[in-house]
Design an enzyme around this catalytic site. Structure first.
Site, PDB file in Angstrom:
ATOM      1  N   GLY A  11      -9.860  -1.911  13.632  1.00 58.01           N
ATOM      2  CA  GLY A  11     -10.691  -2.959  13.035  1.00 58.01           C
ATOM      3  C   GLY A  11     -11.167  -3.925  14.117  1.00 58.01           C
ATOM      4  O   GLY A  11     -10.429  -4.218  15.048  1.00 58.01           O
ATOM      5  N   GLU A 103      -2.110  -1.264  16.421  1.00 54.50           N
ATOM      6  CA  GLU A 103      -1.069  -0.232  16.429  1.00 54.50           C
ATOM      7  C   GLU A 103      -1.626   1.192  16.407  1.00 54.50           C
ATOM      8  O   GLU A 103      -1.058   2.080  17.044  1.00 54.50           O
ATOM      9  CB  GLU A 103      -0.050  -0.446  15.301  1.00 54.50           C
ATOM     10  CG  GLU A 103      -0.580  -0.237  13.904  1.00 54.50           C
ATOM     11  CD  GLU A 103       0.518  -0.344  12.831  1.00 54.50           C
ATOM     12  OE1 GLU A 103       0.170  -0.677  11.689  1.00 54.50           O
ATOM     13  OE2 GLU A 103       1.704  -0.105  13.138  1.00 54.50           O
ATOM     14  N   ASP A 128      -3.989  -9.163  12.481  1.00 58.90           N
ATOM     15  CA  ASP A 128      -2.708  -9.080  11.767  1.00 58.90           C
ATOM     16  C   ASP A 128      -1.532  -9.617  12.587  1.00 58.90           C
ATOM     17  O   ASP A 128      -0.484  -9.936  12.036  1.00 58.90           O
ATOM     18  CB  ASP A 128      -2.412  -7.630  11.362  1.00 58.90           C
ATOM     19  CG  ASP A 128      -3.531  -7.017  10.529  1.00 58.90           C
ATOM     20  OD1 ASP A 128      -4.306  -7.779   9.937  1.00 58.90           O
ATOM     21  OD2 ASP A 128      -3.622  -5.778  10.480  1.00 58.90           O
ATOM     22  N   GLY A 171      -3.865  -8.974   6.589  1.00 59.35           N
ATOM     23  CA  GLY A 171      -2.614  -8.941   7.359  1.00 59.35           C
ATOM     24  C   GLY A 171      -1.902  -7.605   7.269  1.00 59.35           C
ATOM     25  O   GLY A 171      -0.844  -7.412   7.849  1.00 59.35           O
ATOM     26  N   ARG A 270      -7.517 -19.374 -10.622  1.00 56.82           N
ATOM     27  CA  ARG A 270      -8.661 -18.653 -10.043  1.00 56.82           C
ATOM     28  C   ARG A 270      -8.246 -17.952  -8.755  1.00 56.82           C
ATOM     29  O   ARG A 270      -7.295 -18.380  -8.108  1.00 56.82           O
ATOM     30  CB  ARG A 270      -9.805 -19.617  -9.753  1.00 56.82           C
ATOM     31  CG  ARG A 270     -10.388 -20.295 -10.990  1.00 56.82           C
ATOM     32  CD  ARG A 270     -11.071 -19.277 -11.886  1.00 56.82           C
ATOM     33  NE  ARG A 270     -11.539 -19.885 -13.121  1.00 56.82           N
ATOM     34  CZ  ARG A 270     -12.742 -20.416 -13.281  1.00 56.82           C
ATOM     35  NH1 ARG A 270     -13.600 -20.431 -12.287  1.00 56.82           N
ATOM     36  NH2 ARG A 270     -13.093 -20.948 -14.431  1.00 56.82           N
ATOM     37  N   VAL A 277     -14.540 -11.946   6.122  1.00 55.15           N
ATOM     38  CA  VAL A 277     -14.918 -13.228   6.726  1.00 55.15           C
ATOM     39  C   VAL A 277     -13.879 -13.609   7.797  1.00 55.15           C
ATOM     40  O   VAL A 277     -14.195 -14.216   8.821  1.00 55.15           O
ATOM     41  CB  VAL A 277     -14.983 -14.298   5.608  1.00 55.15           C
ATOM     42  CG1 VAL A 277     -14.751 -15.684   6.119  1.00 55.15           C
ATOM     43  CG2 VAL A 277     -16.311 -14.213   4.900  1.00 55.15           C
TER      44      VAL A 277
HETATM   45  O1  F6P Z   1      -5.974  -4.562  10.679  1.00 50.22           O
HETATM   46  C1  F6P Z   1      -6.962  -5.523  10.467  1.00 50.22           C
HETATM   47  C2  F6P Z   1      -7.396  -5.524   9.030  1.00 50.22           C
HETATM   48  O2  F6P Z   1      -8.381  -6.527   8.863  1.00 50.22           O
HETATM   49  C3  F6P Z   1      -6.279  -5.700   8.022  1.00 50.22           C
HETATM   50  O3  F6P Z   1      -5.844  -7.035   7.904  1.00 50.22           O
HETATM   51  C4  F6P Z   1      -6.918  -5.147   6.786  1.00 50.22           C
HETATM   52  O4  F6P Z   1      -5.955  -4.656   5.880  1.00 50.22           O
HETATM   53  C5  F6P Z   1      -7.753  -4.021   7.319  1.00 50.22           C
HETATM   54  O5  F6P Z   1      -7.977  -4.284   8.678  1.00 50.22           O
HETATM   55  C6  F6P Z   1      -9.059  -3.836   6.617  1.00 50.22           C
HETATM   56  O6  F6P Z   1      -9.646  -2.703   7.144  1.00 50.22           O
HETATM   57  P1  F6P Z   1     -11.146  -2.261   6.863  1.00 50.22           P
HETATM   58  O7  F6P Z   1     -12.030  -3.136   7.703  1.00 50.22           O
HETATM   59  O8  F6P Z   1     -11.178  -0.851   7.329  1.00 50.22           O
HETATM   60  O9  F6P Z   1     -11.398  -2.438   5.413  1.00 50.22           O
END
Ligand code: F6P
Length: 345
Positions: A11, A103, A128, A171, A270, A277
């Site tokens: 990511g 990771e 994360d 996270g 809510r 973001v």
């Molecule tokens: O590992 C970073 C992260 O933003 C996580 O917090 C989240 O679960 C994941 O990537 C979301 O991944 P994607 O952008 O593939 O939806």
């Protein structure tokens, strides 16, 4: 003259470009030539590259995202993925690769090095903040900053309407963002995967606040939290889908928690899901500074041929650790952080 490749995988996050810039300039200043590899490890299968010199990285320091593109491609999951990477690296004439990742990306780096003697060093990035071997990763500070600002904004509207606001943050399987932003943003309740707080305790706390004249509450929940009941029963984390690389996409626990709070307390509740973001936009000064220091150390490690290592932060110092240490165990939020948040809430 040596030739170094640099890639970003997994990511994206704010600070990647600052790290690329530092790696390029740290390497060029030693007389090295640098090439960018596009789309993470995938680019080394296809041989997709971008020449990088001092000028090519001018102006990218404050830019979010990554000029190299990214993917979660894992060559170990493909029939001839590893062979293709070894062959393409040889054809390109690479002396080594600097991989900026979390990771998944650094897990690949570790295996390539351990199983094939592949010359690679790592740079830790992920919002994360869950990598081993380092106290902090690039992107975390910006994500916490974005979430804290959102909490400040949600406070004022929650108070005006006497509502409970549940805020779901990213996270993955750890609650670093939830804990840090929750404390910085004065959340009343913080729910993280590492600490199985029960929904009944959450509702008791919200009711006490109402009895005390505080008719609104802010609840921060990490996407990897499992809804836990006093009976010991657990639900979640909510998995939306498993992507093509085998990663579970989490999201939706905020809705589950909000519905339970409203059902058990009767208070209007809510949900806000902050989503991507948290990963977009310009990096904070701290992330730029961190990415620059880590990138320079990675260039130094590559120049020294210290393959299999990752630039890391220990206290206020930049040091390094093995890729194995970085990827062996996920780093979790210390329970003391949640204790502290309860004291001040
Ligand atoms: O590992 C970073 C992260 O933003 C996580 O917090 C989240 O679960 C994941 O990537 C979301 O991944 P994607 O952008 O593939 O939806």
């Amino acid at each position: 003259m040596s030739f170094v490749g640099v890639l970003t995988g997994g990511g994206d996050c704010p600070g990647l470009n600052a790290a690329i810039r530092a790696i390029v300039r740290g390497s060029v200043s030693r007389g090295y030539e640098v090439v960018g590899i596009l789309h993470g490890w995938q680019g080394l299968v296809e041989g997709e590259t971008l020449p990088l010199d001092r000028r090519a990285v001018a102006g990218i320091l404050p830019r979010g995202g990554t000029i190299l593109g990214t993917s979660s491609y894992d060559p170990f999951r493909e029939e001839s993925g590893v062979a293709a990477i070894l062959e393409t690296s040889r054809k390109l004439g690479l002396d080594g690769v600097v991989a900026i990742g979390g990771e998944g990306t650094l897990g690949v780096a570790h295996r390539l090095h351990a199983e094939h003697g592949y010359p690679v060093v790592g740079v830790p990035k992920t919002i994360d903040n869950d990598l081993g071997g380092t106290d902090v990763t690039i992107g975390f500070d910006t994500a916490v900053h974005v979430c804290t600002e959102a909490l400040d904004r949600l406070h004022t509207t929650a108070e005006s309407h006497n509502r409970v606001m549940v805020v779901e943050v990213m996270g993955r399987n750890t609650g670093w963002i939830a804990a840090a932003a929750g404390i910085a943003g004065g959340a009343d309740v913080i729910l993280v995967p590492e600490v199985p707080s029960t929904i009944e305790d959450v509702c008791d706390h919200v009711r006490h606040r109402h009895d005390d004249g505080k008719d609104f509450s802010i609840v921060v929940v990490a996407e990897g939290y499992q809804l836990t009941r006093r009976s010991g029963e657990q639900e979640g984390p909510v998995v939306q889908e498993v992507d093509e690389y085998g990663y579970a996409r989490l999201g939706g626990i905020g809705r589950v928690v909000a519905d339970e709070i409203e059902r058990l307390t009767g208070f209007e509740t809510r949900v806000t899901v902050l989503g991507h973001v948290q990963r977009g936009g310009t990096p904070t000064a701290r992330d730029r500074f961190l990415a620059t220091r880590l990138g320079l150390r990675a260039a130094e490690l590559a120049a020294a041929g210290a393959w299999g290592r990752m630039a890391a932060v220990r206290g206020n110092e930049i040091s390094d650790c093995s890729l194995e240490e970085a990827t062996l165990r996920r780093r979790s939020v210390p329970p003391g952080w949640i204790e502290a948040s309860r004291v001040v809430a």
